[in-house]
Write a protein that holds these residues in place. Structure first.
Motif, PDB file in Angstrom:
ATOM      1  N   VAL A  85       0.784  -1.252  -0.123  1.00 20.42           N
ATOM      2  CA  VAL A  85      -0.015  -0.081   0.110  1.00 20.42           C
ATOM      3  C   VAL A  85       1.020   1.228  -0.102  1.00 20.42           C
ATOM      4  O   VAL A  85       0.659   2.216  -0.699  1.00 20.42           O
ATOM      5  CB  VAL A  85      -0.893  -0.025   1.176  1.00 20.42           C
ATOM      6  CG1 VAL A  85      -1.569   1.267   1.534  1.00 20.42           C
ATOM      7  CG2 VAL A  85      -1.973  -1.026   0.951  1.00 20.42           C
ATOM      8  N   VAL A  86       1.856   1.108   0.869  1.00 18.16           N
ATOM      9  CA  VAL A  86       2.720   2.278   0.739  1.00 18.16           C
ATOM     10  C   VAL A  86       3.540   2.531  -0.429  1.00 18.16           C
ATOM     11  O   VAL A  86       3.894   3.650  -1.136  1.00 18.16           O
ATOM     12  CB  VAL A  86       3.803   2.184   2.077  1.00 18.16           C
ATOM     13  CG1 VAL A  86       5.019   3.202   1.950  1.00 18.16           C
ATOM     14  CG2 VAL A  86       3.149   2.173   3.338  1.00 18.16           C
ATOM     15  N   GLY A  87       3.854   1.380  -1.116  1.00 15.42           N
ATOM     16  CA  GLY A  87       4.600   1.498  -2.370  1.00 15.42           C
ATOM     17  C   GLY A  87       3.566   2.027  -3.509  1.00 15.42           C
ATOM     18  O   GLY A  87       3.876   3.030  -4.347  1.00 15.42           O
ATOM     19  N   LEU A 121       1.532   9.018  -5.665  1.00 17.40           N
ATOM     20  CA  LEU A 121       2.197  10.286  -5.439  1.00 17.40           C
ATOM     21  C   LEU A 121       3.033  10.851  -6.344  1.00 17.40           C
ATOM     22  O   LEU A 121       3.024  11.871  -6.990  1.00 17.40           O
ATOM     23  CB  LEU A 121       2.565  10.583  -3.938  1.00 17.40           C
ATOM     24  CG  LEU A 121       1.614  10.514  -2.740  1.00 17.40           C
ATOM     25  CD1 LEU A 121       2.223  10.162  -1.553  1.00 17.40           C
ATOM     26  CD2 LEU A 121       0.670  11.877  -2.997  1.00 17.40           C
ATOM     27  N   ASP A 122       3.829   9.789  -6.829  1.00 23.23           N
ATOM     28  CA  ASP A 122       5.136  10.334  -7.682  1.00 23.23           C
ATOM     29  C   ASP A 122       4.256  10.753  -8.981  1.00 23.23           C
ATOM     30  O   ASP A 122       4.795  11.533  -9.842  1.00 23.23           O
ATOM     31  CB  ASP A 122       6.034   9.021  -8.162  1.00 23.23           C
ATOM     32  CG  ASP A 122       6.946   8.992  -6.887  1.00 23.23           C
ATOM     33  OD1 ASP A 122       7.188   9.949  -5.994  1.00 23.23           O
ATOM     34  OD2 ASP A 122       7.694   8.028  -6.832  1.00 23.23           O
ATOM     35  N   GLN A 123       3.337   9.975  -9.471  1.00 16.14           N
ATOM     36  CA  GLN A 123       2.570  10.269 -10.697  1.00 16.14           C
ATOM     37  C   GLN A 123       1.861  11.354 -10.598  1.00 16.14           C
ATOM     38  O   GLN A 123       1.848  12.371 -11.561  1.00 16.14           O
ATOM     39  CB  GLN A 123       1.719   8.963 -10.978  1.00 16.14           C
ATOM     40  CG  GLN A 123       2.431   7.832 -11.622  1.00 16.14           C
ATOM     41  CD  GLN A 123       1.448   6.690 -11.930  1.00 16.14           C
ATOM     42  OE1 GLN A 123       0.288   6.885 -11.685  1.00 16.14           O
ATOM     43  NE2 GLN A 123       1.935   5.546 -12.471  1.00 16.14           N
ATOM     44  N   ALA A 124       1.500  11.813  -9.436  1.00 16.58           N
ATOM     45  CA  ALA A 124       0.775  12.920  -9.269  1.00 16.58           C
ATOM     46  C   ALA A 124       1.571  14.189  -9.331  1.00 16.58           C
ATOM     47  O   ALA A 124       1.375  15.255  -9.867  1.00 16.58           O
ATOM     48  CB  ALA A 124      -0.228  12.907  -8.124  1.00 16.58           C
ATOM     49  N   ALA A 154       3.855  18.623 -11.886  1.00 21.91           N
ATOM     50  CA  ALA A 154       5.054  19.452 -12.298  1.00 21.91           C
ATOM     51  C   ALA A 154       5.063  19.628 -13.935  1.00 21.91           C
ATOM     52  O   ALA A 154       5.499  20.413 -14.447  1.00 21.91           O
ATOM     53  CB  ALA A 154       6.363  18.438 -12.112  1.00 21.91           C
ATOM     54  N   SER A 155       4.436  18.419 -14.604  1.00 20.95           N
ATOM     55  CA  SER A 155       4.406  18.463 -16.035  1.00 20.95           C
ATOM     56  C   SER A 155       3.266  19.740 -16.473  1.00 20.95           C
ATOM     57  O   SER A 155       3.464  20.628 -17.191  1.00 20.95           O
ATOM     58  CB  SER A 155       3.767  17.404 -16.634  1.00 20.95           C
ATOM     59  OG  SER A 155       4.880  16.352 -16.652  1.00 20.95           O
ATOM     60  N   PHE A 156       2.322  19.908 -15.549  1.00 18.59           N
ATOM     61  CA  PHE A 156       1.356  20.747 -15.818  1.00 18.59           C
ATOM     62  C   PHE A 156       1.833  22.126 -15.405  1.00 18.59           C
ATOM     63  O   PHE A 156       1.632  23.121 -15.877  1.00 18.59           O
ATOM     64  CB  PHE A 156       0.112  20.637 -14.988  1.00 18.59           C
ATOM     65  CG  PHE A 156      -0.816  19.456 -15.515  1.00 18.59           C
ATOM     66  CD1 PHE A 156      -1.298  19.608 -16.754  1.00 18.59           C
ATOM     67  CD2 PHE A 156      -1.368  18.471 -14.732  1.00 18.59           C
ATOM     68  CE1 PHE A 156      -2.135  18.530 -17.485  1.00 18.59           C
ATOM     69  CE2 PHE A 156      -2.068  17.589 -15.396  1.00 18.59           C
ATOM     70  CZ  PHE A 156      -2.569  17.601 -16.840  1.00 18.59           C
ATOM     71  N   ALA A 157       2.665  22.337 -14.374  1.00 22.25           N
ATOM     72  CA  ALA A 157       3.411  23.308 -13.927  1.00 22.25           C
ATOM     73  C   ALA A 157       4.259  23.864 -14.977  1.00 22.25           C
ATOM     74  O   ALA A 157       4.332  25.085 -15.348  1.00 22.25           O
ATOM     75  CB  ALA A 157       3.973  23.106 -12.656  1.00 22.25           C
ATOM     76  N   ALA A 158       4.965  22.978 -15.562  1.00 23.65           N
ATOM     77  CA  ALA A 158       5.915  23.458 -16.837  1.00 23.65           C
ATOM     78  C   ALA A 158       5.396  24.117 -17.932  1.00 23.65           C
ATOM     79  O   ALA A 158       5.756  24.519 -18.852  1.00 23.65           O
ATOM     80  CB  ALA A 158       6.786  22.296 -17.327  1.00 23.65           C
TER      81      ALA A 158
END
Length: 196
Positions: free
Chosen positions: A11-13, A19-22, A27-31
């Motif tokens: 579950v943590v993984g 979270l990494d994908q989000a 970051a992609s949206f921010a860029a």
């Protein structure tokens, strides 16, 4: 059937992965806006360059229009000049046709005349032409009035000759004239006059 429950590490993984994908998506949206602004800046720079090129094209077209207008006016003047030259050529042809026989007859005489002229003769002719105003003045003021009286000179000259004959006869009859004449001839010989 029993649903297996995920383990806490799984579950943590999965949570970390989500979270990494989000975060990556965020970051992609921010860029995206930064890249969009960079693209917009590039588009604005490209538009500025295109506007400069368009301005230069418009200036070139304006110059081309002026050159074309000038070329039309030059062509009109050239057409007028050609018309004038054609008229002059036609007139010259008429004159040459009219005077051709006389010119052909005069050509050998003119050549001979020019060959016979020397520099001294040309200089003398120029000086004579320079003196023509004085010559005209003397002719009209002095010579022509004398010529107008020549019809009276003939009778006056005859009268003068008659008087001279009478005088000669009268002098020949003076006593002692022969002695004076001989004395004059002797004095002339003594002086060595060769004309005596």
């Amino acid at each position: 059937m029993a649903i297996p429950l995920p383990r806490p590490s799984t579950v943590v993984g999965l949570t970390r992965s989500a979270l990494d994908q989000a975060l990556g998506s965020a970051a992609s949206f921010a860029a995206v806006p930064a890249r969009a602004f960079a693209v917009l800046d590039d588009v604005e720079a490209l538009l500025a360059r295109i506007n400069g090129v368009v301005d230069r094209i418009e200036q070139t077209l304006d110059r081309t229009d002026r050159v074309l207008d000038d070329a039309e006016s030059v062509a009109a003047r050239a057409s007028e000049a050609v018309g004038t030259a054609a008229e002059a050529a036609a007139t010259a042809a008429e004159v040459l046709t009219a005077y051709e026989p006389a010119l052909r007859r005069a050509a050998p005489m003119t050549s001979r005349f020019v060959e016979q002229l020397s520099h001294e003769e040309v200089t003398a002719a120029i000086r004579l032409i320079d003196e023509l105003p004085k010559l005209r003045e003397h002719l009209t003021g002095d010579i022509l009035p004398i010529l107008a009286t020549l019809d009276r000179v003939g009778p006056d000259l005859h009268d003068l000759l008659d008087v001279t004959r009478d005088l000669k006869l009268a002098v020949a009859g003076i006593p002692g004239l022969n002695v004076l004449r001989r004395r004059g001839e002797k004095l002339t010989e003594d002086n060595g006059d060769p004309g005596a």
